[in-house]
Design a protein around this motif. Sequence first.
Motif, PDB file in Angstrom:
ATOM      1  N   ARG B  29     -36.715  26.577 -35.059  1.00  0.00           N
ATOM      2  CA  ARG B  29     -36.922  27.931 -34.535  1.00  0.00           C
ATOM      3  C   ARG B  29     -35.563  28.570 -34.208  1.00  0.00           C
ATOM      4  NH1 ARG B  29     -39.085  29.583 -29.171  1.00  0.00           N
ATOM      5  NH2 ARG B  29     -39.747  31.714 -29.490  1.00  0.00           N
ATOM      6  N   GLY B  30     -35.359  29.771 -34.703  1.00  0.00           N
ATOM      7  CA  GLY B  30     -34.122  30.504 -34.416  1.00  0.00           C
ATOM      8  C   GLY B  30     -32.925  30.022 -35.215  1.00  0.00           C
ATOM      9  N   TRP B  31     -33.180  29.214 -36.268  1.00  0.00           N
ATOM     10  CA  TRP B  31     -32.063  28.674 -37.059  1.00  0.00           C
ATOM     11  C   TRP B  31     -31.245  29.786 -37.716  1.00  0.00           C
ATOM     12  CZ3 TRP B  31     -31.526  29.333 -42.414  1.00  0.00           C
ATOM     13  CH2 TRP B  31     -32.592  29.977 -43.032  1.00  0.00           C
ATOM     14  N   ASP B  32     -31.927  30.910 -38.020  1.00  0.00           N
ATOM     15  CA  ASP B  32     -31.243  31.980 -38.735  1.00  0.00           C
ATOM     16  C   ASP B  32     -30.769  33.096 -37.811  1.00  0.00           C
ATOM     17  OD1 ASP B  32     -33.809  32.607 -38.097  1.00  0.00           O
ATOM     18  OD2 ASP B  32     -34.341  33.522 -40.000  1.00  0.00           O
ATOM     19  N   SER B  33     -30.840  32.853 -36.501  1.00  0.00           N
ATOM     20  CA  SER B  33     -30.379  33.897 -35.585  1.00  0.00           C
ATOM     21  C   SER B  33     -28.856  33.887 -35.521  1.00  0.00           C
ATOM     22  CB  SER B  33     -30.972  33.696 -34.193  1.00  0.00           C
ATOM     23  OG  SER B  33     -30.588  32.437 -33.710  1.00  0.00           O
ATOM     24  N   VAL B  34     -28.318  34.932 -34.954  1.00  0.00           N
ATOM     25  CA  VAL B  34     -26.859  35.093 -34.901  1.00  0.00           C
ATOM     26  C   VAL B  34     -26.232  33.945 -34.106  1.00  0.00           C
ATOM     27  CG1 VAL B  34     -26.991  36.654 -32.913  1.00  0.00           C
ATOM     28  CG2 VAL B  34     -25.022  36.761 -34.389  1.00  0.00           C
ATOM     29  N   LYS B  35     -25.090  33.489 -34.570  1.00  0.00           N
ATOM     30  CA  LYS B  35     -24.366  32.420 -33.866  1.00  0.00           C
ATOM     31  C   LYS B  35     -23.286  33.071 -32.999  1.00  0.00           C
ATOM     32  CE  LYS B  35     -26.507  29.071 -36.075  1.00  0.00           C
ATOM     33  NZ  LYS B  35     -27.619  29.886 -36.566  1.00  0.00           N
ATOM     34  N   ILE B  36     -23.305  32.712 -31.742  1.00  0.00           N
ATOM     35  CA  ILE B  36     -22.370  33.351 -30.806  1.00  0.00           C
ATOM     36  C   ILE B  36     -20.984  32.741 -30.963  1.00  0.00           C
ATOM     37  CG2 ILE B  36     -21.836  33.716 -28.370  1.00  0.00           C
ATOM     38  CD1 ILE B  36     -24.825  33.852 -27.828  1.00  0.00           C
ATOM     39  N   LYS B  37     -19.995  33.632 -31.100  1.00  0.00           N
ATOM     40  CA  LYS B  37     -18.608  33.181 -31.163  1.00  0.00           C
ATOM     41  C   LYS B  37     -18.005  33.332 -29.778  1.00  0.00           C
ATOM     42  CE  LYS B  37     -17.785  35.061 -35.800  1.00  0.00           C
ATOM     43  NZ  LYS B  37     -17.053  36.100 -36.528  1.00  0.00           N
ATOM     44  N   GLY B  38     -17.282  32.352 -29.331  1.00  0.00           N
ATOM     45  CA  GLY B  38     -16.679  32.470 -28.008  1.00  0.00           C
ATOM     46  C   GLY B  38     -15.722  31.354 -27.689  1.00  0.00           C
ATOM     47  N   THR B  39     -15.236  31.412 -26.471  1.00  0.00           N
ATOM     48  CA  THR B  39     -14.306  30.380 -25.995  1.00  0.00           C
ATOM     49  C   THR B  39     -14.843  29.817 -24.684  1.00  0.00           C
ATOM     50  OG1 THR B  39     -13.057  32.124 -24.943  1.00  0.00           O
ATOM     51  CG2 THR B  39     -12.199  31.316 -27.024  1.00  0.00           C
ATOM     52  N   LYS B  40     -14.316  28.663 -24.317  1.00  0.00           N
ATOM     53  CA  LYS B  40     -14.805  28.024 -23.102  1.00  0.00           C
ATOM     54  C   LYS B  40     -14.382  28.844 -21.880  1.00  0.00           C
ATOM     55  CE  LYS B  40     -15.257  23.646 -20.853  1.00  0.00           C
ATOM     56  NZ  LYS B  40     -14.919  22.241 -20.822  1.00  0.00           N
ATOM     57  N   GLN B  41     -15.336  29.040 -21.001  1.00  0.00           N
ATOM     58  CA  GLN B  41     -15.048  29.799 -19.783  1.00  0.00           C
ATOM     59  C   GLN B  41     -14.250  28.935 -18.805  1.00  0.00           C
ATOM     60  OE1 GLN B  41     -14.970  32.577 -18.574  1.00  0.00           O
ATOM     61  NE2 GLN B  41     -15.291  32.480 -16.381  1.00  0.00           N
ATOM     62  N   GLU B  42     -13.078  29.444 -18.432  1.00  0.00           N
ATOM     63  CA  GLU B  42     -12.289  28.670 -17.470  1.00  0.00           C
ATOM     64  C   GLU B  42     -12.800  28.937 -16.056  1.00  0.00           C
ATOM     65  OE1 GLU B  42      -9.301  32.274 -17.657  1.00  0.00           O
ATOM     66  OE2 GLU B  42     -10.770  31.403 -19.032  1.00  0.00           O
ATOM     67  N   VAL B  43     -12.569  28.003 -15.178  1.00  0.00           N
ATOM     68  CA  VAL B  43     -13.033  28.149 -13.795  1.00  0.00           C
ATOM     69  C   VAL B  43     -12.011  29.013 -13.048  1.00  0.00           C
ATOM     70  CG1 VAL B  43     -13.642  26.867 -11.702  1.00  0.00           C
ATOM     71  CG2 VAL B  43     -14.092  25.874 -13.945  1.00  0.00           C
ATOM     72  N   TYR B  44     -12.502  30.027 -12.370  1.00  0.00           N
ATOM     73  CA  TYR B  44     -11.587  30.900 -11.612  1.00  0.00           C
ATOM     74  C   TYR B  44     -11.199  30.221 -10.302  1.00  0.00           C
ATOM     75  CZ  TYR B  44     -13.393  34.605 -14.695  1.00  0.00           C
ATOM     76  OH  TYR B  44     -13.756  35.361 -15.785  1.00  0.00           O
ATOM     77  N   ASN B  45     -10.014  30.557  -9.821  1.00  0.00           N
ATOM     78  CA  ASN B  45      -9.595  30.044  -8.513  1.00  0.00           C
ATOM     79  C   ASN B  45     -10.496  30.631  -7.426  1.00  0.00           C
ATOM     80  OD1 ASN B  45      -7.452  28.518  -9.455  1.00  0.00           O
ATOM     81  ND2 ASN B  45      -6.108  30.311  -9.512  1.00  0.00           N
ATOM     82  N   VAL B  46     -10.738  29.847  -6.416  1.00  0.00           N
ATOM     83  CA  VAL B  46     -11.649  30.302  -5.357  1.00  0.00           C
ATOM     84  C   VAL B  46     -10.856  31.065  -4.290  1.00  0.00           C
ATOM     85  CG1 VAL B  46     -13.340  29.560  -3.627  1.00  0.00           C
ATOM     86  CG2 VAL B  46     -13.156  28.337  -5.797  1.00  0.00           C
ATOM     87  N   TYR B  47     -11.224  32.316  -4.127  1.00  0.00           N
ATOM     88  CA  TYR B  47     -10.654  33.153  -3.069  1.00  0.00           C
ATOM     89  C   TYR B  47     -11.805  33.888  -2.402  1.00  0.00           C
ATOM     90  CZ  TYR B  47      -6.230  32.484  -5.588  1.00  0.00           C
ATOM     91  OH  TYR B  47      -5.143  31.942  -6.200  1.00  0.00           O
ATOM     92  N   ASP B  48     -11.481  34.636  -1.376  1.00  0.00           N
ATOM     93  CA  ASP B  48     -12.497  35.499  -0.768  1.00  0.00           C
ATOM     94  C   ASP B  48     -12.957  36.526  -1.797  1.00  0.00           C
ATOM     95  OD1 ASP B  48     -12.771  34.366   1.640  1.00  0.00           O
ATOM     96  OD2 ASP B  48     -11.867  35.991   2.821  1.00  0.00           O
ATOM     97  N   GLY B  49     -14.207  36.909  -1.704  1.00  0.00           N
ATOM     98  CA  GLY B  49     -14.732  37.896  -2.648  1.00  0.00           C
ATOM     99  C   GLY B  49     -15.386  37.206  -3.837  1.00  0.00           C
ATOM    100  N   LYS B  50     -15.960  38.027  -4.721  1.00  0.00           N
ATOM    101  CA  LYS B  50     -16.712  37.468  -5.854  1.00  0.00           C
ATOM    102  C   LYS B  50     -16.133  37.958  -7.180  1.00  0.00           C
ATOM    103  CE  LYS B  50     -21.010  37.408  -3.298  1.00  0.00           C
ATOM    104  NZ  LYS B  50     -22.230  38.156  -3.043  1.00  0.00           N
ATOM    105  N   PRO B  51     -15.771  37.029  -8.035  1.00  0.00           N
ATOM    106  CA  PRO B  51     -15.271  37.473  -9.350  1.00  0.00           C
ATOM    107  C   PRO B  51     -16.405  37.891 -10.287  1.00  0.00           C
ATOM    108  CG  PRO B  51     -15.169  35.080  -9.208  1.00  0.00           C
ATOM    109  CD  PRO B  51     -15.688  35.563  -7.896  1.00  0.00           C
TER     110      PRO B  51
END
Lengths: 544, 238
Positions: B29-51
Amino acid sequence: MIYRMKRKLTILLFLISNCVYLNAQQNLPTSVFSDRDVYVAGETMLVKAFTSTSGQSKVNYVDLLNLQGKRVSGAILEINNNQADGFLQLPDSLSTGTYVLRSYSKNTGDQLKAVKEVWIANRFVGLEKTKQIPRLAQINATEHENNDIKIENLPEKLGTNANNSLTVNLDQTFANSLDGDIAVSISLLDDQFRSGSTLWKSENSVLGNNSQQEGLVLSGTVVDKKNLQPAYGINVFFTIPDSIPGFQYYQTRSDGKFYFQLNNYSGTIQPFIQCFSSSPLQRLKITIDDSFISGEMRPATTMQPVTDSFKTSNSRNIDAITFQKIFEQRPFKIEQTTRGRTKEYPYYGNPNKTIDPHLFIDLPNFTEISRELLPGVKFRNYNNEPSLQVLNSAASGYFDDMPLTLIDGIPIRNLNLIKDMGTQDVKRIEICSIERFYGNLRFPGVVAIYTTKGDYSIFQDNDQFIHATVDAVQPKIKLTDWEQKDQNIPDLRQVLYWAPSLKPQDSIQVDFKTSSIVGKYCVSVWGRLKDGTLVCSKKQFEVK
Amino acid sequence: MNQTVIKLIFLLFACAIGSDLQAQTGPTRGWDSVKIKGTKQEVYNVYDGKPYFTDGWCIGKVEFTNGEALDSLYLKYSSYKDEIIYFNEQIKTQIRIDKATVSAFSFKDKDGVIHSFQKYPFDNWAKADRYFEILSTDSPNLMCYRKVNLNEVSPYRDSTGKLKNMAYEQEYLYYFYFPDKGFSPVKPNKSNLLSHFDKESQKAIKKLLRRNRIDILDEFSFVAAWQTIKKQGFKVLF
C-alpha cells in the motif's frame, strides 16, 4: 433464529450478486481498428483502440501475433477518455500470412480482448504458388454500421494526385451520445481481405492483480538462489541514468515481487535494476515480468482460396512499399512530442561539494583522489578490501556506514569498481556530507562519481544486477501529410487520411489528396456510444 | 437446515478471507506514493522558549511541488529554522523535508485547530523561500511568518541549574499578500491595521470595529477584525 439467518444470507447473496453484476457492467466492449487490412512487412500500421470503460487502467497494450500465437510486434499506448491510438512497426522479416492484431488492458478480470485479423506480405515472397490463405474462423464484428454518421460530398470516382475534401456529418443528438472522440481514415481497400474488430475471450487469466491505475508498471520477482523461493525484505533499486538520475526503490514482501512506475517515461528505456539483501551471504536472482501477456491464442482458422486479383494487389503493394523504401518515402512523419522537464535535483540531494578531478594534477587511483581532492571523504584500500566513509558535517565525525556510492547515477556496493579510477577517468564527483533520506532509505553521506566515458561499461550484468530494455508508453505522435517534392516520383501512399481522435461536431471537413495508386478506397468513421455500442460508417470511392 | 445455513456462512467467510489474502499479494500500500527527500533533523540546544510551533507531533498533510501530496504524516514545524519536520514511522527517524520539494503543508494541533502553511518566495535581501501560515484567504491574504529567533538574553539558570544567556523568542511577522504585488507588512494592532486603508475608509472601519465590539489585543482579535473589514469590501492599500 433460522429465519433471521436465512434473511441475512439472502441479503449477503444479493449484495454479492450485485457486485458481480456491477463488475460485469463496467467492462463495456473494447475494439481495435487499423488504417488498413492488408500490409507489407516493414510498413507502419496505424492503430486506434476503444478500450474498456472500467477506467481501471491507464495503459492499453496492442500487439501483433502470428497464427502460432507468437508476438511479432507490440506497443503500449496511453489511454485517454477510454481510447488509445498509436502505431506498430511491422518488422521487415515477417513472413507472408494472416496475423492477429490484439488490444487489451491489464484490468483484473478483464479477459476480453479486441482482435482484428490483418494480412501481411513479405516483400521477398510473392503469392504465385499460394492457392489458399488462412482466415480466422467465427469472426463477428463488434462495430455496427450507423446511419447517423453521414459521409457526404464524396464523388464515386476521383482522379489521381488530386486535392479533395469530404464532409462527415453527425446528427446533433447522435454527436451528444458519442463517448469521446471519433476516428476517421481514408485508405486503400482490398475486397479479398476485409476484416473488422471482434472480441476474443481469453482462456488465461490476466497478469497479476496490478491494474495500472496510475500508469504503466514494471514488475518482477526476486528469488533466493539457494532454494528458488521468493525473497522477502529485499531492496530492489531501479535507476535510469541521466544528468539527474531517475530512481525508485521497492522492498519485496513474501511474494518476492517488486513494482516500479514507468508513467514518467516514454519510448524504450534502459533501466538498471539491482537488488540488495541485508545479509551479504544471500544470493539472489531478479527476473522481470514480460510487459505484454503471452501469445496465448491459437485461433481456429479456415482456408480461403486466393484469387488472381488478390495476388495482383499483393504484388502491387509489395512493389509500392519496395519503391517507397528505395526512395525513402515515408507516408507519415512520426514526431515525438517532448515532455517538459521539471526543475528537480537528484534523489540523493543537492551536493555540498562538487569536484572536477580532471582539472587537477594526474592522480592514478581513487585513494589518491580522495586524499588530495576530496575533503571529508576517506577511501582506503588496505589488503585489497576497499572502504569508503564520508565526514558527517552535522556531527563532526565520519559516518560508520558506507555512504551511498554511485557511478554515473547507478548505486554500487562493490568498491572495487572505483578503486582504480584515476583523474582521467572521472569527470565530476558530487559529495553530500550529511545524512540524507529518500523515503525509507537512509544514506550516510553520498559520493556520486560521474565518469568521463559515461558508457556504463564498468558494469557487468549478473543475477542481482540487470541492465534491462523495457518498453514504456509509446511517445505521443504527430502525423503530418507527406509532401511530394519531386513530381517525377510517384506518390505511393495507401493511406490518404488518418485522424484517430477528432472531436465530434455536426460537420467535420476532411481534406485529403489522392495518391498515384489507382483502385478502391474506403472512408471509415469509427466511434463509441456512451452505452458502449461501437458504431461505424464506411463509404467507398474509386481512384482512376 | 440449520447446519446447511451454518456451512454456507462458513463458506462465505472462507471466501472473504481468501479474497483478503489475495489482496495482500501485489504491491504494498502506498508503494507508488511520493518519496520524501530530506535530511536528518538535528537536535536543537535547549534554551528558554520554544523552537517549534507546536509542543508535539501533529497529524497533517504535505503538498509537494510536483503536485503530489502525502497525508497522515506526523509533522512538526520548526519556527526557529523555518522548516517542516516529519517523523518517519518505518525507520523511526525525524526528517527535515527539503524545502525545495514542499509547496504547502497543514496540520491539526492538539486543540483541533488546523494550521495551513504555504511556501512563498520572500523578496528580502536573502531572497529565500519562507513558510507562511495563512490566517485568512481571499485577496489579499493575511499571512503570518511564525519566526522564532535565538537571542542573547540576561543570564539565567535552566531547570538543570546550568547558566545560560540565550533564549528562543517569538517574533511573528504579519503580512498582507497581494498575488500581483507581493508582501505588505502589517502589525497586529488597530493603528497599523488602519494605516493600510485610505483616510475615508479608516473612519468607517473604526466605526465598524466599534459596532462589532472588536478590540485588537491579540492575533485572534486581529484576524477577526480583518475578516469583519474584508466582509464590508474595504480596499487595502499596498
